[in-house]
Scaffold this active site. Structure first.
Site, PDB file in Angstrom:
ATOM      1  N   GLU A 147      27.963  20.875  41.885  1.00 18.05           N
ATOM      2  CA  GLU A 147      28.349  20.612  40.244  1.00 18.05           C
ATOM      3  C   GLU A 147      29.447  19.580  40.128  1.00 18.05           C
ATOM      4  O   GLU A 147      30.597  19.932  40.867  1.00 18.05           O
ATOM      5  CB  GLU A 147      28.586  22.037  39.823  1.00 18.05           C
ATOM      6  CG  GLU A 147      28.512  21.949  38.207  1.00 18.05           C
ATOM      7  CD  GLU A 147      28.586  23.472  37.658  1.00 18.05           C
ATOM      8  OE1 GLU A 147      29.492  24.262  38.289  1.00 18.05           O
ATOM      9  OE2 GLU A 147      28.285  23.798  36.629  1.00 18.05           O
ATOM     10  N   ASN A 168      28.442  29.071  36.215  1.00 16.96           N
ATOM     11  CA  ASN A 168      29.167  30.226  35.904  1.00 16.96           C
ATOM     12  C   ASN A 168      28.956  30.619  34.534  1.00 16.96           C
ATOM     13  O   ASN A 168      28.873  31.805  34.337  1.00 16.96           O
ATOM     14  CB  ASN A 168      30.613  30.390  36.646  1.00 16.96           C
ATOM     15  CG  ASN A 168      30.528  30.444  37.994  1.00 16.96           C
ATOM     16  OD1 ASN A 168      29.527  31.304  38.513  1.00 16.96           O
ATOM     17  ND2 ASN A 168      31.223  29.835  38.808  1.00 16.96           N
ATOM     18  N   HIS A 179      32.110  21.122  42.806  1.00 14.98           N
ATOM     19  CA  HIS A 179      32.183  22.532  43.043  1.00 14.98           C
ATOM     20  C   HIS A 179      30.721  22.970  44.089  1.00 14.98           C
ATOM     21  O   HIS A 179      29.585  22.654  43.454  1.00 14.98           O
ATOM     22  CB  HIS A 179      31.581  23.398  41.765  1.00 14.98           C
ATOM     23  CG  HIS A 179      31.646  24.703  41.504  1.00 14.98           C
ATOM     24  ND1 HIS A 179      30.895  25.447  40.470  1.00 14.98           N
ATOM     25  CD2 HIS A 179      31.881  25.785  42.304  1.00 14.98           C
ATOM     26  CE1 HIS A 179      30.730  26.494  40.777  1.00 14.98           C
ATOM     27  NE2 HIS A 179      31.510  26.729  41.735  1.00 14.98           N
ATOM     28  N   SER A 205      35.932  27.611  40.795  1.00 17.90           N
ATOM     29  CA  SER A 205      34.597  28.152  40.153  1.00 17.90           C
ATOM     30  C   SER A 205      34.961  28.287  38.667  1.00 17.90           C
ATOM     31  O   SER A 205      33.889  28.255  37.931  1.00 17.90           O
ATOM     32  CB  SER A 205      34.653  29.743  40.505  1.00 17.90           C
ATOM     33  OG  SER A 205      34.461  29.951  41.957  1.00 17.90           O
TER      34      SER A 205
HETATM   35  P1  NAI Z   1      38.995  32.688  50.310  1.00 18.01           P
HETATM   36  O1  NAI Z   1      40.028  33.864  50.003  1.00 18.01           O
HETATM   37  O2  NAI Z   1      37.849  33.062  51.316  1.00 18.01           O
HETATM   38  O3  NAI Z   1      39.900  31.612  51.039  1.00 18.01           O
HETATM   39  C1  NAI Z   1      41.053  30.788  50.229  1.00 18.01           C
HETATM   40  C2  NAI Z   1      41.932  30.346  51.655  1.00 18.01           C
HETATM   41  O4  NAI Z   1      42.790  29.702  50.873  1.00 18.01           O
HETATM   42  C3  NAI Z   1      42.600  31.234  52.378  1.00 18.01           C
HETATM   43  O5  NAI Z   1      42.251  31.046  53.830  1.00 18.01           O
HETATM   44  C4  NAI Z   1      43.913  31.151  52.173  1.00 18.01           C
HETATM   45  O6  NAI Z   1      44.856  31.306  53.215  1.00 18.01           O
HETATM   46  C5  NAI Z   1      44.054  29.782  51.595  1.00 18.01           C
HETATM   47  N1  NAI Z   1      45.397  29.398  50.877  1.00 18.01           N
HETATM   48  C6  NAI Z   1      45.919  29.921  50.043  1.00 18.01           C
HETATM   49  N2  NAI Z   1      47.073  29.417  49.413  1.00 18.01           N
HETATM   50  C7  NAI Z   1      46.891  28.114  50.214  1.00 18.01           C
HETATM   51  C8  NAI Z   1      47.875  27.113  50.262  1.00 18.01           C
HETATM   52  N3  NAI Z   1      48.754  27.056  49.193  1.00 18.01           N
HETATM   53  N4  NAI Z   1      47.534  26.295  50.966  1.00 18.01           N
HETATM   54  C9  NAI Z   1      46.348  26.188  51.642  1.00 18.01           C
HETATM   55  N5  NAI Z   1      45.622  27.184  51.871  1.00 18.01           N
HETATM   56  C10 NAI Z   1      45.911  28.189  50.972  1.00 18.01           C
HETATM   57  O7  NAI Z   1      38.398  32.006  48.910  1.00 18.01           O
HETATM   58  P2  NAI Z   1      37.144  31.230  48.882  1.00 18.01           P
HETATM   59  O8  NAI Z   1      36.045  32.368  48.474  1.00 18.01           O
HETATM   60  O9  NAI Z   1      36.779  30.221  49.745  1.00 18.01           O
HETATM   61  O10 NAI Z   1      37.556  30.404  47.556  1.00 18.01           O
HETATM   62  C11 NAI Z   1      37.934  29.255  47.660  1.00 18.01           C
HETATM   63  C12 NAI Z   1      37.673  28.358  46.261  1.00 18.01           C
HETATM   64  O11 NAI Z   1      36.222  28.220  46.062  1.00 18.01           O
HETATM   65  C13 NAI Z   1      38.234  29.145  44.870  1.00 18.01           C
HETATM   66  O12 NAI Z   1      38.544  28.234  44.104  1.00 18.01           O
HETATM   67  C14 NAI Z   1      36.783  29.820  44.507  1.00 18.01           C
HETATM   68  O13 NAI Z   1      36.576  30.136  43.127  1.00 18.01           O
HETATM   69  C15 NAI Z   1      35.889  28.754  44.939  1.00 18.01           C
HETATM   70  N6  NAI Z   1      34.446  29.013  44.861  1.00 18.01           N
HETATM   71  C16 NAI Z   1      34.011  30.177  45.719  1.00 18.01           C
HETATM   72  C17 NAI Z   1      32.741  30.577  45.918  1.00 18.01           C
HETATM   73  C18 NAI Z   1      32.344  31.788  46.617  1.00 18.01           C
HETATM   74  O14 NAI Z   1      31.387  32.196  46.814  1.00 18.01           O
HETATM   75  N7  NAI Z   1      33.281  32.650  47.422  1.00 18.01           N
HETATM   76  C19 NAI Z   1      31.692  29.648  45.427  1.00 18.01           C
HETATM   77  C20 NAI Z   1      32.157  28.228  44.693  1.00 18.01           C
HETATM   78  C21 NAI Z   1      33.527  28.136  44.545  1.00 18.01           C
END
Ligand code: NAI
Length: 296
Positions: free
Chosen positions: A151, A189, A139, A118
Site C-alpha cells: 500500500e 486497516n 506499507h 500501519s
Molecule cells: P516489531 O516489534 O517486531 O519490531 C520492531 C523493531 O524495531 C524491534 O526490533 C526494535 O528493537 C526496533 N526498534 C525500536 N526502536 C528503534 C530505533 N529507534 N531504531 C531502530 N530500531 C528500533 O514490530 P513489527 O511488527 O515489525 O512492526 C514494525 C512496523 O511495521 C510498525 O510500524 C507496524 O505498525 C508496521 N506493520 C506491522 C505489521 C505486522 O503484521 N506486524 C504489518 C504491517 C505493518
C-alpha cells in the site's frame, strides 16, 4: 536506487530486508538491539531455505542475497549512503517522529524516506523533516516475502515524482503496489480493523463463540483465516492501537475499540506473540486450540 536502509529488524523489518536483498539491492539493516539483528539474519536465512526447498531460489542466490545485507546499531552509520530508507520500527508516534528527525539529519539529501507504519499519519511524520515531499508510506503486509500487496501512501506533501519512483520500485520487488491517500488507517486497516472489532463485539455480546465466528467468515466469505485468528496473528495490541487511531482520527464512535479487546491487551493476552489471545499457541505446534477462557 541501489542502496536501501531498513530501520527496525523485527517481524516486518527482517521481511523487508529479505525482499530487497533477494532482488539485488544492497541492504543496511538497523536496529537498536544487536540481539534483534542476529535474530533477523537467522530468520531471513531460514525463510530463504524454505524458498530454496520450494525451488523459487537457488542456494547460490540465497548466499548472494545474504551477502548483500549489512547490519548496524547506529542510524547515523546505517543510512549515510542510502537512496531509500524504509522505517519499520515499533509502532509508536513519538519514537517514529524522533527516528525521522534523525533520518533527515543523517541520510543523503536526495534520499526518499519511507515508513511501513500501519496507521500513523504520513503527513505528520513528513512534517518533522525538511523534505516532506520525499516522505511516503510503503506499507508491506506480513509475511513480507509472501504477501503481494504494497500500500503506497501519499502524504499531503508527497510529490508525484517520489510516488512514481516508489510505485516502480515496488513492482521491481515483484509486488503489486496500490496508491492511496493519507487518511486514518489508509485503506487496508480502515476496512480490516472495523471487521475485526465487530467480530470481537460479536463474541463479547454472546452472539457466538470464537470458532463459530471464525468459521462463519472462513466458510461463508472465503477468508483464509477467521477475523479472531487474524487479530491474534497481527497482535491484539497492534489492533487496539490502530482502532484508537481510527477512533481519534475520525471522531466517530463506530471505531471505538471493544472493551473485551482493551481488557485482553491490558492483561497481556496479545495473541501469537504472547502465546495466548483468542486461541492458545504452543511453539512448534500447528494445531489451532481455543484459549481456555473461550472454550465451552
Ligand atoms: P516489531 O516489534 O517486531 O519490531 C520492531 C523493531 O524495531 C524491534 O526490533 C526494535 O528493537 C526496533 N526498534 C525500536 N526502536 C528503534 C530505533 N529507534 N531504531 C531502530 N530500531 C528500533 O514490530 P513489527 O511488527 O515489525 O512492526 C514494525 C512496523 O511495521 C510498525 O510500524 C507496524 O505498525 C508496521 N506493520 C506491522 C505489521 C505486522 O503484521 N506486524 C504489518 C504491517 C505493518
Amino acid at each position: 536506487m541501489k542502496s536501501i536502509s531498513v530501520i527496525g529488524s523485527g517481524t516486518m523489518g527482517n521481511g523487508i530486508a529479505h525482499v530487497f536483498a533477494q532482488h539485488g539491492y544492497q541492504v543496511s539493516l538497523v536496529d537498536i538491539q544487536a540481539s534483534q539483528l542476529e535474530k533477523a539474519l537467522a530468520t531471513i536465512s531460514k525463510n530463504m531455505d524454505r524458498q530454496v526447498s520450494k525451488g523459487s531460489l537457488t542456494e547460490d542466490e540465497k548466499k548472494a542475497a545474504l551477502s548483500r545485507i549489512s547490519t548496524f546499531t547506529s542510524v547515523e552509520k546505517g543510512v549515510k549512503s542510502a537512496d531509500l530508507v524504509v522505517e519499520a520500527a515499533t509502532e509508536n508516534m513519538t519514537l517514529k517522529l524522533d527516528i525521522f528527525r534523525q533520518l533527515d539529519q543523517f541520510a543523503p539529501e536526495s534520499a526518499i524516506l519511507a515508513t511501513n507504519t500501519s496507521s500513523i499519519s504520513i503527513t505528520k511524520i513528513a512534517a518533522v523533516t525538511k523534505r516532506p515531499g520525499q516522505v511516503i508510506g510503503m506499507h508491506f503486509m506480513n509475511p513480507v516475502p509472501v504477501m503481494k500487496l504494497v500500500e503506497v501512501i501519499r502524504g499531503y506533501a508527497t510529490t508525484d515524482e517520489v510516488t512514481e519512483k516508489i510505485m516502480e520500485l515496488s513492482s521491481n520487488l515483484s509486488k503489486e503496489p496500490v496508491e492511496v491517500n493519507d487518511y486514518p488507517g489508509f485503506v487496508a486497516n480502515r476496512i480490516l480493523m472495523p471487521m475485526i472489532n465487530e467480530a470481537i463485539y460479536s463474541l463479547y455480546e454472546g452472539v457466538a463463540g470464537v470458532s463459530e465466528i471464525d468459521t462463519v467468515m472462513k466458510l461463508g466469505m472465503a477468508h483464509p483465516m477467521g477475523p479472531l485468528q487474524l487479530a491474534d496473528f497481527i497482535g491484539l495490541d497492534v489492533c487496539l492501537s490502530i482502532l484508537r487511531v481510527l477512533h481519534e482520527g475520525f471522531g466517530n464512535p463506530k471505531y471505538a475499540p471493544c472493551p473485551l479487546l482493551v481488557n485482553m491487551v491490558e492483561a497481556g493476552y496479545k495473541g501469537v506473540k504472547t502465546g495466548e489471545g483468542f486461541y492458545q499457541y504452543t511453539p512448534g505446534s500447528k494445531d489451532l486450540k481455543l484459549a481456555p477462557r473461550f472454550s465451552k
